[in-house]
Every structure is written in structure tokens, then in C-alpha cells.
Enzyme design. Sequence first.
Site, short mmCIF file in Angstrom:
data_model
loop_
_atom_site.label_atom_id
_atom_site.label_comp_id
_atom_site.label_asym_id
_atom_site.label_seq_id
_atom_site.Cartn_x
_atom_site.Cartn_y
_atom_site.Cartn_z
N SER A 56 0.81 -1.22 0.00
CA SER A 56 0.00 0.00 0.00
C SER A 56 0.84 1.27 0.00
CB SER A 56 -0.89 -0.01 1.23
OG SER A 56 -1.46 1.26 1.43
N GLU A 91 0.10 3.74 1.55
CA GLU A 91 0.06 4.28 2.91
C GLU A 91 1.43 4.16 3.57
OE1 GLU A 91 -2.51 5.68 4.85
OE2 GLU A 91 -3.65 5.85 2.99
N TYR A 139 -2.17 0.32 10.13
CA TYR A 139 -2.32 -0.36 8.83
C TYR A 139 -1.04 -0.23 8.02
CZ TYR A 139 -3.92 -0.97 3.96
OH TYR A 139 -4.05 -1.36 2.65
#
Length: 324
Positions: A127, A129, A151
Site C-alpha cells: 500500500s 500508505e 495499517y
Amino acid sequence: MAQKKALISGISGQDGAYLAKLLLEKGYEVHGTARDAQMSTFYNLQLIGIKDQITFHSMALNDFRSVLQVLDKVKPDEIYNLAGQSSVGLSFDQPVETLESISVGTLNLLEAIRFTGRSIKLYNAGSSECFGNTGGHPADEETPFRPRSPYAVAKATAFWEVANYREAYNLFACTGILFNHESPLRPERFVTKKIVKAACRIAAGSSEKLHLGNISIARDWGSAEEYVEAMWLMLQQDQPEDFVIATGETNTLEDFVAAVFEAVGLNWCEHVISDPSLLRPSEIMVSRGNPAKALQKLGWQAKRKMRDVIELIIDAEQKSKIEG
Ligand code: NDP
């Protein structure tokens, strides 16, 4: 040539459904896992009309025995690891569940592949992120990770597990570092779908207000259906490598909201309320991706940008209302 066998963990999710469709079209035998395959309705797969072409298995990624058992039974050529707690917001409330399902889960898969001794290729769902705040700099495969949520920490851990097993044990394993991708199959927990659903209800006469957190954040939004093709391409290369997958276009959440409301004939300012209770403990302000390597090595490039994706989701939402 023998028919290839693919195993998709988390097949009930958004990406799992589109990837399964793509692999079936390419002639694969497709197996999919859910934590409890007997209880899952596999609604997304039903919706796109492919549920009866898939063989399902129960697999708990955080349980090594369960992972090994499924690998031994299916004997896949390719594994696509899409399972795990996938919401950044929820990860602040369920950090342990998030870390276990993503990082322990990925480690169990890598260990199980190693244990079977078979030459199984692994795609791991990474990801954007992981990059955290890059100060507006477009992140590529060399950009360091500075995760800002449980996460993202879990995804960064899984990324390094994959890189380490590739190097240490010569596994064909790679991570796609994917920026946000959306579709009509996105659950309403995600802000993009929440916005579209609310705007469609308001356009149909609802007097509700749409509550949102920080709308000045900026993201790169692409189409899930296109992004799964990049996953498949990564496993068709001669060498396993990690790739950033993005459109290269960044917009603010305010732009997203304005475009959705405009598409249904409304002015967003009259229907949106800023709600401080929806702010996250820490947030990425601007997310920007550089997908140049994907174009150069995979020949992959995003065709749909934010406005195209919005159009797709609104169309599907309005059709589902008409169809009841
Ligand atoms: P979804 O949330 O739609 O699907 C993920 C699947 O993982 C679910 O269907 C579920 O399957 C399983 N799952 C959910 N929670 C857990 C848990 N706690 N433990 C184990 N399994 C769980 O995700 P997407 O399809 O959108 O994304 C696929 C992958 O790509 C995910 O890993 C996500 O983090 C990652 N990703 C997604 C991006 C996006 O924009 N969509 C961007 C970057 C990465 P079941 O309940 O059947 O077991």
C-alpha cells in the site's frame, strides 16, 4: 500448455472479485479463500457473475497450519495475497488484528511456500500508505517508508518480509505498492463510496447531511479493475520486482466530493458538514505516486483517472437503485 492455477486470498473483497474475473478470462483455474468460506456469501463474485466458476477454501492467514493445508491441497502456480484488515481508519481501533492479519499472514504464506518447496509465485498487496507524508514528492519504488497508521506499519512489515524472502530464499515474490483504487464494489466503510451513496440519496430527495473528516487531504484515485491487471503482470515477469501502481494524478478529497455532487446536479457546499469526530489520530496529507517503472517494465498505465472512476461508481449506484 497446462492450465495455470491461481489462489486468491481475500477473494470476497473488491480486488479479489476483479482479479478472479481477469484470471478466469485468461484461462486460469481459480481458487479463492475466505476466513470462513462456508459462511461467506461472496456477494461481489455473485454480482459480477463468476461465483460458480471458483473453488472456495477456508483459510485463516494467521494460522500456519491452515495456510499450509490449503497450499498443499490446491498446489497453485500463483498466489495473490489480498486478505487482511484493509481499512486505515479501523486499524487505529484494531491495531493487533491489523498487524496479525497483514504481517503475520504474509509471513505464514511465505513460510508455507518455502516449506512446500514448490515454485509458487507470490503477489503481495502492498500500500501507498507506507510512504506517509512525502511533502508532495511523487513516491516511487526507492522512496523510504514513513508509515503513519497501524495499517501502514503492518503493510510496511509485510513488504520487507517479501523482500527478505525473495533475497534470502530466492522466492518469486513481489509487492505491488498500490495507491487508492475504487470501484462500485468498494464497501461503504470507505469514504469514496460513502460520498457517492450519500450524494445519490440527496439527489433523490433525502434531506440528510454528509458528515466528513478532513477534506483537504489529497490522494491518487484509480480504478480497481485496471489495478488488478498490474498485479497479474508483476507475476508474468522474468524477475520478481516491486512496483508502484498509481495514476500519477492527485486530487483533494474536496475535489472528489465536488465532482461527485456536481455529477448528480448538486452543490456540495450545501450538503456537507465537517465533523471533527471523524478526524484520524494521524493522517497523510498529500499522497502522490510515480508509476513510471510500471509503464516501463510492465507496459501498464492507468487509463481511468478520478473523474472516470467517479462516473463508474455513480452509474452503478444509480442502476442498482433502478433495479431495486
Ligand atoms: P477488501 O477489504 O475489499 O478485501 C480484503 C479481504 O480480506 C476481505 O474480503 C476479507 O475476506 C479479508 N479480511 C478482512 N479483514 C480481515 C482480517 N482481519 N483478517 C483476515 N482477513 C481479513 O480489500 P480490497 O479488495 O480493497 O484490497 C485488497 C488488498 O489490497 C488488501 O490487502 C488491501 O489492504 C490492499 N490495498 C487496497 C487498496 C485499495 O485502494 N483498495 C490500496 C492499497 C492496498 P474474508 O472476510 O472473506 O475473509
